[in-house]
Design a protein around this motif. Sequence first.
Motif, PDB file in Angstrom:
ATOM      1  N   ASP A 250      -8.134 -15.066 -17.705  1.00 50.53           N
ATOM      2  CA  ASP A 250      -6.957 -15.223 -16.929  1.00 50.53           C
ATOM      3  C   ASP A 250      -6.782 -14.264 -15.750  1.00 50.53           C
ATOM      4  O   ASP A 250      -7.520 -13.648 -15.346  1.00 50.53           O
ATOM      5  CB  ASP A 250      -5.897 -15.512 -18.016  1.00 50.53           C
ATOM      6  CG  ASP A 250      -4.837 -16.487 -17.638  1.00 50.53           C
ATOM      7  OD1 ASP A 250      -4.236 -16.255 -16.234  1.00 50.53           O
ATOM      8  OD2 ASP A 250      -4.341 -17.321 -18.306  1.00 50.53           O
ATOM      9  N   THR A 251      -5.546 -14.337 -15.388  1.00 49.81           N
ATOM     10  CA  THR A 251      -5.084 -13.406 -14.330  1.00 49.81           C
ATOM     11  C   THR A 251      -4.951 -11.831 -14.635  1.00 49.81           C
ATOM     12  O   THR A 251      -4.401 -11.466 -15.757  1.00 49.81           O
ATOM     13  CB  THR A 251      -3.679 -13.839 -13.865  1.00 49.81           C
ATOM     14  OG1 THR A 251      -3.908 -15.264 -13.363  1.00 49.81           O
ATOM     15  CG2 THR A 251      -3.203 -13.122 -12.483  1.00 49.81           C
ATOM     16  N   PHE A 252      -5.260 -11.123 -13.560  1.00 49.13           N
ATOM     17  CA  PHE A 252      -5.114  -9.722 -13.800  1.00 49.13           C
ATOM     18  C   PHE A 252      -4.071  -9.566 -12.591  1.00 49.13           C
ATOM     19  O   PHE A 252      -4.251  -9.695 -11.381  1.00 49.13           O
ATOM     20  CB  PHE A 252      -6.297  -8.787 -13.542  1.00 49.13           C
ATOM     21  CG  PHE A 252      -7.462  -8.810 -14.493  1.00 49.13           C
ATOM     22  CD1 PHE A 252      -7.188  -8.076 -15.702  1.00 49.13           C
ATOM     23  CD2 PHE A 252      -8.333  -9.892 -14.589  1.00 49.13           C
ATOM     24  CE1 PHE A 252      -8.178  -7.880 -16.636  1.00 49.13           C
ATOM     25  CE2 PHE A 252      -9.394  -9.996 -15.743  1.00 49.13           C
ATOM     26  CZ  PHE A 252      -9.224  -8.731 -16.725  1.00 49.13           C
ATOM     27  N   VAL A 253      -2.974  -8.775 -13.169  1.00 55.38           N
ATOM     28  CA  VAL A 253      -1.707  -8.700 -12.066  1.00 55.38           C
ATOM     29  C   VAL A 253      -1.705  -7.271 -11.609  1.00 55.38           C
ATOM     30  O   VAL A 253      -1.654  -6.184 -12.237  1.00 55.38           O
ATOM     31  CB  VAL A 253      -0.384  -9.102 -12.786  1.00 55.38           C
ATOM     32  CG1 VAL A 253       0.699  -8.781 -11.629  1.00 55.38           C
ATOM     33  CG2 VAL A 253      -0.337 -10.517 -13.517  1.00 55.38           C
ATOM     34  N   ILE A 254      -1.978  -7.125 -10.097  1.00 60.22           N
ATOM     35  CA  ILE A 254      -1.863  -5.791  -9.631  1.00 60.22           C
ATOM     36  C   ILE A 254      -0.217  -5.272  -9.537  1.00 60.22           C
ATOM     37  O   ILE A 254       0.245  -6.216  -8.868  1.00 60.22           O
ATOM     38  CB  ILE A 254      -2.362  -5.842  -8.252  1.00 60.22           C
ATOM     39  CG1 ILE A 254      -4.016  -6.045  -8.431  1.00 60.22           C
ATOM     40  CG2 ILE A 254      -2.115  -4.599  -7.530  1.00 60.22           C
ATOM     41  CD1 ILE A 254      -4.584  -6.437  -7.067  1.00 60.22           C
ATOM     42  N   GLU A 255      -0.180  -4.292  -9.992  1.00 56.95           N
ATOM     43  CA  GLU A 255       1.277  -3.451 -10.121  1.00 56.95           C
ATOM     44  C   GLU A 255       1.343  -2.077  -9.509  1.00 56.95           C
ATOM     45  O   GLU A 255       0.836  -1.215 -10.472  1.00 56.95           O
ATOM     46  CB  GLU A 255       2.113  -3.979 -11.289  1.00 56.95           C
ATOM     47  CG  GLU A 255       3.358  -3.451 -11.427  1.00 56.95           C
ATOM     48  CD  GLU A 255       4.085  -3.633 -12.883  1.00 56.95           C
ATOM     49  OE1 GLU A 255       5.317  -3.372 -12.951  1.00 56.95           O
ATOM     50  OE2 GLU A 255       3.314  -4.368 -13.651  1.00 56.95           O
ATOM     51  N   HIS A 256       1.790  -1.649  -8.654  1.00 55.61           N
ATOM     52  CA  HIS A 256       2.388  -0.373  -8.402  1.00 55.61           C
ATOM     53  C   HIS A 256       3.776  -0.034  -7.519  1.00 55.61           C
ATOM     54  O   HIS A 256       3.583   0.159  -6.541  1.00 55.61           O
ATOM     55  CB  HIS A 256       1.284   0.320  -7.703  1.00 55.61           C
ATOM     56  CG  HIS A 256       0.337  -0.802  -6.749  1.00 55.61           C
ATOM     57  ND1 HIS A 256       0.883  -1.100  -5.840  1.00 55.61           N
ATOM     58  CD2 HIS A 256      -1.033  -1.062  -7.016  1.00 55.61           C
ATOM     59  CE1 HIS A 256       0.052  -1.972  -5.156  1.00 55.61           C
ATOM     60  NE2 HIS A 256      -1.234  -1.782  -6.033  1.00 55.61           N
ATOM     61  N   PHE A 257       4.913  -0.446  -8.410  1.00 58.21           N
ATOM     62  CA  PHE A 257       6.043  -0.160  -7.957  1.00 58.21           C
ATOM     63  C   PHE A 257       6.066   1.271  -7.545  1.00 58.21           C
ATOM     64  O   PHE A 257       5.753   2.095  -8.045  1.00 58.21           O
ATOM     65  CB  PHE A 257       7.128  -0.814  -8.936  1.00 58.21           C
ATOM     66  CG  PHE A 257       7.537  -2.130  -9.091  1.00 58.21           C
ATOM     67  CD1 PHE A 257       8.204  -2.737  -7.939  1.00 58.21           C
ATOM     68  CD2 PHE A 257       6.757  -3.053 -10.013  1.00 58.21           C
ATOM     69  CE1 PHE A 257       8.477  -4.085  -8.144  1.00 58.21           C
ATOM     70  CE2 PHE A 257       6.909  -3.958 -10.057  1.00 58.21           C
ATOM     71  CZ  PHE A 257       7.909  -4.999  -9.021  1.00 58.21           C
ATOM     72  N   GLY A 258       6.945   1.359  -6.312  1.00 57.73           N
ATOM     73  CA  GLY A 258       7.210   2.826  -5.694  1.00 57.73           C
ATOM     74  C   GLY A 258       6.090   3.249  -4.982  1.00 57.73           C
ATOM     75  O   GLY A 258       6.239   4.595  -4.162  1.00 57.73           O
ATOM     76  N   ALA A 259       4.951   2.549  -4.556  1.00 56.33           N
ATOM     77  CA  ALA A 259       3.866   2.915  -3.628  1.00 56.33           C
ATOM     78  C   ALA A 259       4.328   3.162  -2.454  1.00 56.33           C
ATOM     79  O   ALA A 259       5.174   2.357  -1.858  1.00 56.33           O
ATOM     80  CB  ALA A 259       2.624   2.172  -3.972  1.00 56.33           C
ATOM     81  N   GLN A 260       3.925   4.318  -1.845  1.00 56.90           N
ATOM     82  CA  GLN A 260       4.134   4.572  -0.091  1.00 56.90           C
ATOM     83  C   GLN A 260       3.645   3.792   0.512  1.00 56.90           C
ATOM     84  O   GLN A 260       4.153   3.783   1.833  1.00 56.90           O
ATOM     85  CB  GLN A 260       4.303   5.905  -0.022  1.00 56.90           C
ATOM     86  CG  GLN A 260       5.238   6.961  -0.540  1.00 56.90           C
ATOM     87  CD  GLN A 260       6.662   6.524  -0.443  1.00 56.90           C
ATOM     88  OE1 GLN A 260       7.188   6.332   0.717  1.00 56.90           O
ATOM     89  NE2 GLN A 260       7.383   6.062  -1.615  1.00 56.90           N
ATOM     90  N   ASP A 261       2.542   3.149   0.408  1.00 53.77           N
ATOM     91  CA  ASP A 261       1.673   2.372   1.249  1.00 53.77           C
ATOM     92  C   ASP A 261       1.070   1.230   0.463  1.00 53.77           C
ATOM     93  O   ASP A 261       0.114   1.185  -0.118  1.00 53.77           O
ATOM     94  CB  ASP A 261       0.435   3.095   1.940  1.00 53.77           C
ATOM     95  CG  ASP A 261      -0.144   2.303   2.831  1.00 53.77           C
ATOM     96  OD1 ASP A 261      -0.034   1.001   2.776  1.00 53.77           O
ATOM     97  OD2 ASP A 261      -1.008   2.952   3.642  1.00 53.77           O
ATOM     98  N   GLN A 262       1.951   0.163   0.245  1.00 50.73           N
ATOM     99  CA  GLN A 262       1.699  -0.898  -0.562  1.00 50.73           C
ATOM    100  C   GLN A 262       0.275  -1.706  -0.149  1.00 50.73           C
ATOM    101  O   GLN A 262      -0.283  -2.285  -0.958  1.00 50.73           O
ATOM    102  CB  GLN A 262       2.727  -2.020  -0.944  1.00 50.73           C
ATOM    103  CG  GLN A 262       4.029  -1.425  -1.772  1.00 50.73           C
ATOM    104  CD  GLN A 262       3.660  -1.354  -3.312  1.00 50.73           C
ATOM    105  OE1 GLN A 262       2.787  -1.522  -3.592  1.00 50.73           O
ATOM    106  NE2 GLN A 262       4.734  -0.922  -3.876  1.00 50.73           N
ATOM    107  N   LEU A 263       0.267  -1.875   0.938  1.00 51.41           N
ATOM    108  CA  LEU A 263      -0.736  -2.533   1.754  1.00 51.41           C
ATOM    109  C   LEU A 263      -2.107  -2.074   1.256  1.00 51.41           C
ATOM    110  O   LEU A 263      -2.877  -2.685   0.780  1.00 51.41           O
ATOM    111  CB  LEU A 263      -0.687  -2.803   2.988  1.00 51.41           C
ATOM    112  CG  LEU A 263      -1.633  -3.788   3.709  1.00 51.41           C
ATOM    113  CD1 LEU A 263      -1.524  -5.182   3.403  1.00 51.41           C
ATOM    114  CD2 LEU A 263      -1.445  -3.924   5.387  1.00 51.41           C
ATOM    115  N   ALA A 264      -2.254  -0.777   1.429  1.00 48.18           N
ATOM    116  CA  ALA A 264      -3.317   0.092   1.138  1.00 48.18           C
ATOM    117  C   ALA A 264      -3.782  -0.059  -0.375  1.00 48.18           C
ATOM    118  O   ALA A 264      -4.764   0.002  -0.780  1.00 48.18           O
ATOM    119  CB  ALA A 264      -3.503   1.467   1.498  1.00 48.18           C
ATOM    120  N   PHE A 265      -2.563   0.071  -1.294  1.00 50.97           N
ATOM    121  CA  PHE A 265      -2.734   0.095  -2.510  1.00 50.97           C
ATOM    122  C   PHE A 265      -3.141  -1.194  -3.029  1.00 50.97           C
ATOM    123  O   PHE A 265      -4.163  -1.359  -4.032  1.00 50.97           O
ATOM    124  CB  PHE A 265      -1.578   0.524  -3.294  1.00 50.97           C
ATOM    125  CG  PHE A 265      -1.041   1.902  -3.595  1.00 50.97           C
ATOM    126  CD1 PHE A 265      -1.520   2.910  -2.578  1.00 50.97           C
ATOM    127  CD2 PHE A 265      -0.520   2.304  -4.771  1.00 50.97           C
ATOM    128  CE1 PHE A 265      -1.308   4.269  -2.800  1.00 50.97           C
ATOM    129  CE2 PHE A 265      -0.427   3.674  -4.981  1.00 50.97           C
ATOM    130  CZ  PHE A 265      -0.842   4.557  -4.092  1.00 50.97           C
TER     131      PHE A 265
END
Length: 283
Positions: A250-265
């Motif tokens: 099934d799905t793996f959800v990418i999560e990193h709230f608070g990141a300063q560069d969300q696109l790169a993360f």
Amino acid sequence: MKLSVFYEHIREAAGQSGRSLEEICTLVKSFGIDALEMDADQFKAEEDAILTLLTKTGLTVSCMYGFFDFGHITSSAVREEQITSFLSMAGRAGASRVLVIPGFLEEHEQDPASLEHQQCVQLMKEAVAAMCAAAKPLGIRVGMEDFDDSRAPFATTAQLLSFVEEIPELSCFFDTGNFLYSGEAALEAYKRCRPHIGYVHCKDRTFEVHPKEEPKLTADGRPMYAAPAGSGCIPMKELVTDLLQSGYDDTFVIEHFGAQDQLAFMKQSAEWLLGLRKEVLGG
């Protein structure tokens, strides 16, 4: 392997980069991410615009999540109305699953031995069971996660399992990074939760200071910072490898709230997950 990311990360990336939501969604799609995790309140406020964005970019909504205060709602009619509205939005968004955060304890309810605590948790469990019953004929799966907040009576492994094991239709949405908040080892939590896991949030964290980032404090006050999947202190490789080898498809959800560069993360997380899948399964 299916990848999803939080719509809020898309919004943050647009604000950080000065690009439009459509541009960010198109880039995210090129990273191999096909779906979004959608906040119910956000969807309610922007439904038409979000549905148009999804149509234009080819992304779908994998899961809708919602915050409730079920521990303090004694009216079954009010509870039913909230559940019905939530599931209706999930259906309109095309989500096949929902994540329910059933509420938080007030200060006088913190003691697990107190009657107030037990009554609050029992009301939450009754509401979640009612949501599961209402969601089943709609083809929607309901899950709960190890929410990283001391006011949540489902933050630890034992607390989360007390919900999942008592409510047959409820699934564990395993968040790899949230057990660190309570000082628990992710691999040990994983072993206990594994029979109930139906969905996975791939959240990595680090104690390395990110000066421009607002940290999340652990229960004992240690500052944690966001990290792309596979680059922090969570044993992500072991967790994801075992899931893949055990047949989780099934799905793996990418999560990193608070990141300063969300696109790169988002790009780095997607590359790491897809690379690990190829390493583990080949092809």
